[in-house]
Design a protein around this motif. Structure first.
Motif, PDB file in Angstrom:
ATOM      1  N   ILE A  28      14.805   6.645  41.906  1.00  0.00           N
ATOM      2  CA  ILE A  28      15.497   5.372  41.664  1.00  0.00           C
ATOM      3  C   ILE A  28      16.621   5.175  42.675  1.00  0.00           C
ATOM      4  CG2 ILE A  28      16.954   4.106  40.031  1.00  0.00           C
ATOM      5  CD1 ILE A  28      15.328   5.338  37.772  1.00  0.00           C
ATOM      6  N   LEU A  29      17.380   6.262  42.934  1.00  0.00           N
ATOM      7  CA  LEU A  29      18.461   6.174  43.919  1.00  0.00           C
ATOM      8  C   LEU A  29      17.922   5.858  45.310  1.00  0.00           C
ATOM      9  CD1 LEU A  29      20.850   9.099  42.882  1.00  0.00           C
ATOM     10  CD2 LEU A  29      21.268   6.648  42.681  1.00  0.00           C
ATOM     11  N   ASN A  30      16.809   6.506  45.676  1.00  0.00           N
ATOM     12  CA  ASN A  30      16.198   6.223  46.977  1.00  0.00           C
ATOM     13  C   ASN A  30      15.793   4.752  47.089  1.00  0.00           C
ATOM     14  OD1 ASN A  30      16.483   8.892  47.702  1.00  0.00           O
ATOM     15  ND2 ASN A  30      14.380   9.457  47.208  1.00  0.00           N
ATOM     16  N   SER A  31      15.251   4.217  45.997  1.00  0.00           N
ATOM     17  CA  SER A  31      14.845   2.809  45.993  1.00  0.00           C
ATOM     18  C   SER A  31      16.051   1.882  46.107  1.00  0.00           C
ATOM     19  CB  SER A  31      14.061   2.495  44.714  1.00  0.00           C
ATOM     20  OG  SER A  31      12.900   3.290  44.612  1.00  0.00           O
ATOM     21  N   ILE A  32      17.119   2.225  45.384  1.00  0.00           N
ATOM     22  CA  ILE A  32      18.338   1.416  45.447  1.00  0.00           C
ATOM     23  C   ILE A  32      18.945   1.461  46.848  1.00  0.00           C
ATOM     24  CG2 ILE A  32      20.707   1.200  44.586  1.00  0.00           C
ATOM     25  CD1 ILE A  32      19.704   2.153  41.878  1.00  0.00           C
ATOM     26  N   TYR A  33      18.960   2.655  47.434  1.00  0.00           N
ATOM     27  CA  TYR A  33      19.493   2.780  48.801  1.00  0.00           C
ATOM     28  C   TYR A  33      18.689   1.933  49.778  1.00  0.00           C
ATOM     29  CZ  TYR A  33      22.141   6.825  47.090  1.00  0.00           C
ATOM     30  OH  TYR A  33      22.996   7.643  46.394  1.00  0.00           O
ATOM     31  N   SER A  34      17.360   1.937  49.624  1.00  0.00           N
ATOM     32  CA  SER A  34      16.520   1.146  50.529  1.00  0.00           C
ATOM     33  C   SER A  34      16.793  -0.345  50.367  1.00  0.00           C
ATOM     34  CB  SER A  34      15.049   1.441  50.271  1.00  0.00           C
ATOM     35  OG  SER A  34      14.628   0.943  49.017  1.00  0.00           O
ATOM     36  N   ILE A  35      17.039  -0.774  49.124  1.00  0.00           N
ATOM     37  CA  ILE A  35      17.351  -2.186  48.886  1.00  0.00           C
ATOM     38  C   ILE A  35      18.685  -2.555  49.519  1.00  0.00           C
ATOM     39  CG2 ILE A  35      17.884  -3.904  47.107  1.00  0.00           C
ATOM     40  CD1 ILE A  35      15.923  -2.460  45.273  1.00  0.00           C
TER      41      ILE A  35
END
Length: 252
Positions: A28-35
């Motif tokens: 989830i953190l990786n996805s948020i960082y990418s966003i």
């Protein structure tokens, strides 16, 4: 020789509940960082991006009617753009999270569905951009052309365009949902075909709900697209059923 799917399943089962939560948190953190990174780069090119999205408006004057309105529009556009650009990476994170716990047979169902969902999402964006948005704007312009001059709020314009594009992209997920339900045996191709009248009526209602405008042209185009996607999903379910029956017959 050990089955690869079963060994991966055992590897996943060996993880504790806290391990799964930690991995989920990291994904989830990786996805948020990418966003957030995508939003940042979108802000760097926000003016050309907004100019591109203004193309369907043509000669219509877009006005800033309140202080800071353009700033809020820029943030909205960057937010939508960041989410869209990061979607492939988010789908990739989903695959990484669920794949260790799947057998070989389950991967043959879930992984194509995830990739198909991402592809249909972008096809929905392209369809709404090239077909729905211009059709709706031309309708609004021509409807009152001899009475009022089309001068629109820039925030209202982008609210309309962004909402129409995102809702269409979500509606394009219908074939993937049908494929998953059909592959799991929850619904059959015969059942889908027998309910085609219900689908036509439901598509009209859904188009009226998710379309930000009330013009009949946009709603009709979206409704026809949903019906077409329904039959595409029905075809995919039919192929899945045939493949499954052939696999079972060959195993015997």
């Amino acid at each position: 020789m050990r089955d690869t799917g079963q060994s991966e399943k055992k590897l996943s089962d060996s993880m504790t509940f806290s391990d799964h939560l930690e991995e989920l948190r990291q994904r989830i953190l990786n996805s948020i960082y990418s966003i957030l990174i995508s939003i940042f780069f979108s802000l760097l090119i926000i003016k050309p991006l907004i100019s591109f999205l203004e193309i369907p408006a043509g000669d219509i004057h877009l006005l800033q009617l309140a202080p800071g309105e353009f700033l809020f529009v820029a943030i909205k556009v960057a937010g939508y753009s960041g989410l869209i650009v990061s979607m492939p990476y988010i789908f990739y994170q989903i695959i990484l999270f669920i794949s260790p716990g799947l057998t070989k047979q389950e991967k043959s169902l879930i992984l194509p569905a995830v990739f198909g969902s991402g592809l249909l999402f972008f096809l929905g964006l392209i369809f709404s951009w090239w077909i729905l948005v211009p059709a709706a704007i031309n309708f609004f312009i021509s409807f009152g052309a001899d009475i009022v001059e089309p001068t629109w709020s820039i925030e209202r314009y982008f609210d309309f365009v962004l909402l129409l594009m995102s809702s269409t992209a979500i509606a394009f997920q219908l074939p993937v949902l049908q494929f998953i339900l059909g592959s799991l045996g929850i619904i059959t191709t015969e059942k889908m075909i027998s309910n085609w009248k219900v689908v036509v009526i439901s598509s009209a209602i859904l188009s009226a709900v998710i379309t930000p405008s009330t013009d009949p042209l946009t709603m009709s185009l979206l409704s026809i697209s949903i019906v077409f996607l329904f039959f595409v999903g029905t075809g995919l379910t039919y192929l899945s059923e045939n493949l499954k029956s052939k696999t079972l017959s060959s195993s015997h």
